[in-house]
Design a protein around this motif. Structure first.
Motif, mmCIF file in Angstrom:
data_model
loop_
_atom_site.group_PDB
_atom_site.id
_atom_site.type_symbol
_atom_site.label_atom_id
_atom_site.label_comp_id
_atom_site.label_asym_id
_atom_site.label_seq_id
_atom_site.Cartn_x
_atom_site.Cartn_y
_atom_site.Cartn_z
ATOM 1 N N GLY A 21 -19.485 -11.119 0.718
ATOM 2 C CA GLY A 21 -20.645 -11.977 0.952
ATOM 3 C C GLY A 21 -21.463 -11.516 2.136
ATOM 4 O O GLY A 21 -22.688 -11.727 2.199
ATOM 5 N N THR A 22 -20.788 -10.840 3.071
ATOM 6 C CA THR A 22 -21.487 -10.359 4.270
ATOM 7 C C THR A 22 -22.436 -9.206 3.957
ATOM 8 O O THR A 22 -23.255 -8.836 4.797
ATOM 9 N N GLY A 23 -22.337 -8.647 2.746
ATOM 10 C CA GLY A 23 -23.229 -7.542 2.358
ATOM 11 C C GLY A 23 -24.577 -8.005 1.837
ATOM 12 O O GLY A 23 -25.464 -7.186 1.564
ATOM 13 N N LEU A 24 -24.765 -9.295 1.698
ATOM 14 C CA LEU A 24 -26.040 -9.832 1.201
ATOM 15 C C LEU A 24 -27.079 -9.853 2.321
ATOM 16 O O LEU A 24 -26.755 -9.800 3.502
ATOM 17 N N SER A 25 -28.351 -9.979 1.944
ATOM 18 C CA SER A 25 -29.420 -10.123 2.946
ATOM 19 C C SER A 25 -29.274 -11.476 3.636
ATOM 20 O O SER A 25 -28.563 -12.371 3.149
ATOM 21 N N GLY A 26 -29.984 -11.660 4.745
ATOM 22 C CA GLY A 26 -29.872 -12.922 5.500
ATOM 23 C C GLY A 26 -30.210 -14.139 4.652
ATOM 24 O O GLY A 26 -29.494 -15.143 4.671
ATOM 25 N N GLY A 27 -31.301 -14.047 3.882
ATOM 26 C CA GLY A 27 -31.697 -15.185 3.042
ATOM 27 C C GLY A 27 -30.682 -15.461 1.945
ATOM 28 O O GLY A 27 -30.376 -16.614 1.633
ATOM 29 N N PRO A 68 -31.737 -24.457 9.131
ATOM 30 C CA PRO A 68 -31.183 -23.461 8.205
ATOM 31 C C PRO A 68 -32.068 -22.226 8.023
ATOM 32 O O PRO A 68 -31.615 -21.244 7.456
ATOM 33 N N CYS A 69 -33.313 -22.288 8.479
ATOM 34 C CA CYS A 69 -34.226 -21.155 8.250
ATOM 35 C C CYS A 69 -34.604 -20.417 9.517
ATOM 36 O O CYS A 69 -35.392 -19.477 9.466
ATOM 37 N N SER A 70 -34.079 -20.831 10.660
ATOM 38 C CA SER A 70 -34.580 -20.268 11.912
ATOM 39 C C SER A 70 -34.257 -18.782 12.075
ATOM 40 O O SER A 70 -34.916 -18.078 12.826
ATOM 41 N N ALA A 71 -33.241 -18.293 11.339
ATOM 42 C CA ALA A 71 -32.904 -16.864 11.455
ATOM 43 C C ALA A 71 -33.491 -16.046 10.298
ATOM 44 O O ALA A 71 -33.186 -14.865 10.160
ATOM 45 N N LEU A 72 -34.350 -16.670 9.481
ATOM 46 C CA LEU A 72 -34.814 -16.016 8.251
ATOM 47 C C LEU A 72 -36.291 -15.640 8.320
ATOM 48 O O LEU A 72 -37.077 -16.254 9.040
ATOM 49 N N ASP A 73 -36.659 -14.655 7.502
ATOM 50 C CA ASP A 73 -38.076 -14.255 7.425
ATOM 51 C C ASP A 73 -38.839 -15.259 6.550
ATOM 52 O O ASP A 73 -38.227 -16.098 5.861
ATOM 53 N N PRO A 74 -40.190 -15.191 6.551
ATOM 54 C CA PRO A 74 -40.982 -16.201 5.821
ATOM 55 C C PRO A 74 -40.675 -16.281 4.320
ATOM 56 O O PRO A 74 -40.678 -17.368 3.747
ATOM 57 N N ILE A 75 -40.386 -15.126 3.686
ATOM 58 C CA ILE A 75 -40.123 -15.158 2.233
ATOM 59 C C ILE A 75 -38.798 -15.861 1.956
ATOM 60 O O ILE A 75 -38.699 -16.727 1.076
ATOM 61 N N ALA A 76 -37.766 -15.518 2.746
ATOM 62 C CA ALA A 76 -36.455 -16.178 2.575
ATOM 63 C C ALA A 76 -36.565 -17.660 2.904
ATOM 64 O O ALA A 76 -35.951 -18.506 2.237
ATOM 65 N N THR A 77 -37.370 -17.987 3.916
ATOM 66 C CA THR A 77 -37.577 -19.398 4.295
ATOM 67 C C THR A 77 -38.191 -20.177 3.143
ATOM 68 O O THR A 77 -37.757 -21.293 2.827
ATOM 69 N N ALA A 78 -39.191 -19.573 2.486
ATOM 70 C CA ALA A 78 -39.842 -20.255 1.354
ATOM 71 C C ALA A 78 -38.844 -20.514 0.229
ATOM 72 O O ALA A 78 -38.859 -21.583 -0.399
ATOM 73 N N ARG A 79 -37.922 -19.553 -0.012
ATOM 74 C CA ARG A 79 -36.914 -19.746 -1.057
ATOM 75 C C ARG A 79 -35.992 -20.913 -0.706
ATOM 76 O O ARG A 79 -35.641 -21.726 -1.567
ATOM 77 N N ILE A 80 -35.569 -20.981 0.558
ATOM 78 C CA ILE A 80 -34.678 -22.069 0.983
ATOM 79 C C ILE A 80 -35.405 -23.409 0.873
ATOM 80 O O ILE A 80 -34.826 -24.416 0.436
ATOM 81 N N GLU A 81 -36.684 -23.436 1.239
ATOM 82 C CA GLU A 81 -37.439 -24.698 1.160
ATOM 83 C C GLU A 81 -37.574 -25.168 -0.289
ATOM 84 O O GLU A 81 -37.439 -26.362 -0.578
#
Length: 258
Positions: free
Chosen positions: A152-158, A181-194
């Motif tokens: 699991g650690t091999g996945l991207s941050g998002g 939950p999104c403070s360590a993520l880039d805008p694209i990953a943040t949008a996915r989490i939202e």
């Protein structure tokens, strides 16, 4: 158009105080938290948002010198009652942290872990189903279905954060707590989490601490504003951001402090 009825109250916090040894961190906070809705906690750094969030799954119990008083009623019972098992409580109240923290195990084992220790599956096919369902709910299945046995650690941050969300929902919690939950993520990953948070609220009570007022405005139905360990104001998100009752809320929203 028919009015949407308010959701039933899932968590009712009454007169919560939190102390770290002699220092008081939370002062007499009471708030109802609705089921099947997202409640956002906003406020300046160090104002008590995360401390209050951790009251809801008794994570403060793990901090030496911490004491929580007051009642938190969930499904008719006070979770601070000495008879309540915090381990069992945390199986009902999932938590997603600021920094993605997958276990040093395979993607499959990250999601299966909780189901195994809580005895939710007796056979491998039941476990497979829980893993697939949880990864689908976390919008991750299509990306990882061919590499479930890689770390699991091999996945991207998002992706790691969505894996942590899959892990949280695999044990069928009733409440999901998210601490920035999104403070360590880039805008694209943040949008996915939202987007994911918006989908999950159909089935869960979600409470999110966020330093981003824009995020609170996008994902939540209710917003609570904290300052110096006190709850200043709580209400419909739209009202808090456009027409708050309290001048301090207004000043924070418009960037005059914080």
């Amino acid at each position: 158009m028919s009015e949407t009825l308010p959701s039933p109250i899932k968590v009712d916090c009454r007169g919560i105080d939190v102390f770290y040894d002699d220092k008081q961190a939370i002062f007499d906070i009471s708030m109802p938290i609705e089921d099947r809705a997202v409640t956002a906690f906003i406020g300046p750094s160090g104002c008590g948002k995360s401390t209050f969030l951790r009251c809801m799954n008794r994570m403060n119990d793990t901090i030496e010198g911490a004491k929580v008083t007051g009642e938190i009623i969930m499904d008719g019972a006070d979770i601070n009652d000495p008879h309540v098992d915090p381990v069992l409580l945390r199986s009902q109240v999932g938590m997603v942290f600021q920094k993605p923290n997958p276990f040093p195990k395979s993607i499959y084992d990250n999601v299966a872990y909780g189901a195994r220790i809580h005895g939710l599956a007796n056979r491998k096919n039941e476990l497979d189903e829980i893993v697939e369902t949880s990864l689908r709910r976390a919008s991750l299945w299509e990306e990882v279905k061919d590499r479930l046995h890689t770390p699991g650690t091999g996945l991207s941050g998002g992706q790691q954060q969505r894996l942590c969300i899959a892990r949280a929902i695999s044990i069928q919690p009733e409440v999901i707590l998210m601490d920035e939950p999104c403070s360590a993520l880039d805008p694209i990953a943040t949008a996915r989490i939202e987007e994911l948070i918006d989908e999950l609220r159909e089935n869960y009570c979600i409470v999110i601490v966020t330093h981003s007022m824009q995020q609170a405005a996008r994902v939540s139905q209710k917003t609570a504003f904290f300052h110096l360990g006190k709850l200043i104001e709580m209400g419909e998100t739209e009202m808090i951001f456009t027409n708050p009752d309290n001048q301090m809320t207004q000043d924070y929203i418009t960037g005059r402090f914080g």
